[in-house]
Design an enzyme around this catalytic site. Structure first.
Site, PDB file in Angstrom:
ATOM      1  N   ARG A 180       8.378   4.839   5.107  1.00 44.09           N
ATOM      2  CA  ARG A 180       7.029   4.408   4.717  1.00 44.09           C
ATOM      3  C   ARG A 180       6.799   2.962   5.134  1.00 44.09           C
ATOM      4  NH1 ARG A 180       4.286   4.780  -1.308  1.00 44.09           N
ATOM      5  NH2 ARG A 180       6.163   3.663  -1.964  1.00 44.09           N
ATOM      6  N   ASP A 472       7.028  -0.565  -9.676  1.00 42.48           N
ATOM      7  CA  ASP A 472       6.889  -1.071  -8.318  1.00 42.48           C
ATOM      8  C   ASP A 472       5.531  -1.742  -8.200  1.00 42.48           C
ATOM      9  OD1 ASP A 472       5.020   0.964  -8.087  1.00 42.48           O
ATOM     10  OD2 ASP A 472       6.182   2.146  -6.648  1.00 42.48           O
TER      11      ASP A 472
END
Length: 553
Positions: A180, A472
């Site tokens: 990613r 996150d």
């Protein structure tokens, strides 16, 4: 075997040149080769202007929504949605992508890379985005770790003498890697782009991450029985997917790999993208593998887009907004139905609960939450799901095994029963009707999580275990944007109205209660939090503010 760094890139490929501003590691030269920089220059020359134009379109759309225009399905693309004939490439011809029942996520530092590849998951989301702080050391170090892991040579010995090694040098014995890159909005300040017209800008974080990974590893992955697979974050519509498709085609042509070798799974984690799922798949047809329900960023996007729209769009405490809330059910069921109608995988989201090996009671609660979440996803038709910790893999796998059995996926299960429209996707108030509310505990949690996560991010750690949850950048964005929205909407908790003054008091109390240490970055984090959560304006992303101020030098 020919390595990617030996593939000749013509000197005249690009009039755009990239120059690093400083060293990241002693092994920089292995990643930032002249050929790799030339490849990045080609990508920037062809696509940087279009990227900038799409970001400007984002800003205009956001202003329209803030002004009262409801997001909706685009009538001009209805023929794409109504055409039953087209399908995406899916997992066909993409070894390692047919069975994705459990995917583990995590950053790409050497230790996490080895742990993820030794975990027993089917897929590893190698994350250079929300679970990674984009320090220059992390950016280049992550590329080095991935390059070595793909070739079976990665190992690590810690200063304490602990050794980490891959359980097999054969890539096909390990979880399939899906990388990613950073989203379109993030720059890479440590690579300066000199354009053919003489102007100089920062590089695109997206193109740098994608370009370096593809250049060094695409052919190697194919030769070793896998392929260059990607997760695409933060897309807001099909035109952004179209740009990625053009990037993929340019990379395949330049690197001499087959058209369609690159496969992409798109995270549906923004409110605008929820209305363009089919169009996004259509634009990426020969490169599309699936869609993912990026639940935490999706909640952040809902808050961000609807933050000024009044009380009916106020999102209650994060821990009270579950995936069973009607507006979240609408989003996930539409995603599954869309994917399976077009031959794509539907991948579920990440439960934030994590186990604690020192506290069995915490672990059991976490496992029960994860078990319920994954049972719901498997039953709804998802083909796989995310976990953030190796100890959760067995629990998640059991729920998908119970539904899938020996089948690799359930793409053939069409959800023709799903009927989701604009009203269902925008029914944020359904969480409140189900009993969720804004509480003093939620206020304090948002401040505490926001500050502690930003401090962790500034120290170079993008995935932080806080209060038995894996936080996150997405969950930190929820924390700060909720607080901003509550203040703007005049929301009340059991202790009175949520105001900037009250939030500042809570922030001071949180800071006073933290265990301080050298290099903790709490003061810097508090400065960022004040700006992004308590200011009059609303910065689009806290990470861009923090990056420009503290990591870009």
């Amino acid at each position: 075997m020919t390595t990617m760094t030996e593939i000749p890139i013509p000197d005249a490929m690009s009039g755009t040149h990239l120059t690093p501003t400083r060293r990241a590691t002693e092994r920089d030269a292995e990643i930032l080769t002249p050929q790799a920089l030339e490849f990045l220059g080609m990508l920037h020359e062809r696509f940087a202007d279009d990227q900038a134009a799409l970001l400007a379109t984002r800003a205009r759309r956001a202003a329209a929504v803030a002004g009262g225009q409801d997001p909706d399905f685009d009538p001009t693309t209805r023929p794409v949605r109504d055409d039953p004939s087209w399908r995406v490439a899916g997992c066909a011809g993409a070894p390692g992508l047919d069975d994705r029942r459990v995917e583990i996520t995590g950053p790409t530092d050497p230790k996490m890379t080895i742990n993820a590849l030794n975990s027993g998951a089917k897929v590893w989301l190698a994350d250079a985005e929300d679970a990674s702080a984009p320090t220059w050391e992390n950016v280049i170090g992550g590329q080095l770790a991935l390059r070595d892991a793909i070739r079976g040579t990665l190992s690590l010995t810690t200063p304490e003498g602990r050794e980490y090694r891959l359980r097999s040098p054969r890539l096909t014995d390990l979880p399939t890697i899906v990388f990613r890159p950073r989203g379109w909005h993030l720059p890479e300040a440590h690579l300066r782009v000199q354009h053919s017209d003489g102007t100089v800008t920062a590089a695109s974080g997206s193109l740098v991450d994608f370009g370096l990974y593809a250049f060094h590893n695409a052919a190697e992955l194919i030769a070793r029985g896998r392929g260059p697979y990607f997760y695409l974050p933060k897309l807001e519509g099909h035109r952004e997917a179209r740009l990625w498709n053009r990037v993929f085609e340019a990379a395949e042509d330049a690197l001499g790999i087959p058209r369609g070798a690159i496969r992409a799974t798109v995270l549906i984690e923004t409110l605008p993208a929820a209305f363009e799922m089919e169009e996004i798949l259509y634009e990426l047809r020969e490169h599309a593998a699936g869609l993912n329900a990026g639940r935490w960023d999706y909640l952040f996007s809902i808050i961000k887009n609807l933050r000024t729209r009044g009380a009916s769009y106020v999102l209650p405490d994060r821990n009270q907004v579950t995936m069973t809330a009607p507006f979240m059910r609408a989003y996930t069921e539409l995603l599954v139905a869309t994917c399976h109608r077009r031959g794509a995988h539907a991948i579920g989201g990440m439960s934030a609960f994590i186990p604690d090996r020192r506290r069995p009671d915490v672990t059991e609660r976490a496992l029960e939450k994860v078990r319920d979440d994954k049972r719901r996803e498997a039953g709804d038709g998802f083909d796989g799901t995310w976990v953030a910790h190796p100890d959760l893999i067995e629990t998640a796998r059991a729920e998908f095994d119970a539904v899938l059995g020996e089948r690799p996926n359930q793409v053939m299960r069409l959800r023709d029963d799903v009927r989701v429209g604009q009203a269902e996707l925008l029914d944020v108030a359904s969480a409140g009707r189900a009993g969720a509310s804004v509480t003093e505990c939620g206020l304090r949690s948002n401040v505490s999580v926001g500050v502690r996560y930003i401090a962790s991010w500034l120290r170079g750690t993008g995935a932080a275990a806080l209060d038995n949850l894996m936080e996150d950048a997405a969950t930190a964005e929820i924390s700060r944007s909720q607080l901003w929205q509550w203040i703007a909407a005049g929301v009340r908790t059991e202790h009175g109205p949520v105001t900037r003054e009250r939030a500042r008091v809570v922030l001071d109390e949180v800071l006073a209660g933290l265990d301080r240490f050298d290099g903790d970055r709490y003061d810097d984090a508090a400065e960022v939090f004040r700006e992004v959560a308590l200011g009059e304006g609303f910065p689009e992303f806290l990470t861009t503010i923090a990056y420009e101020r503290y990591l870009a030098n």
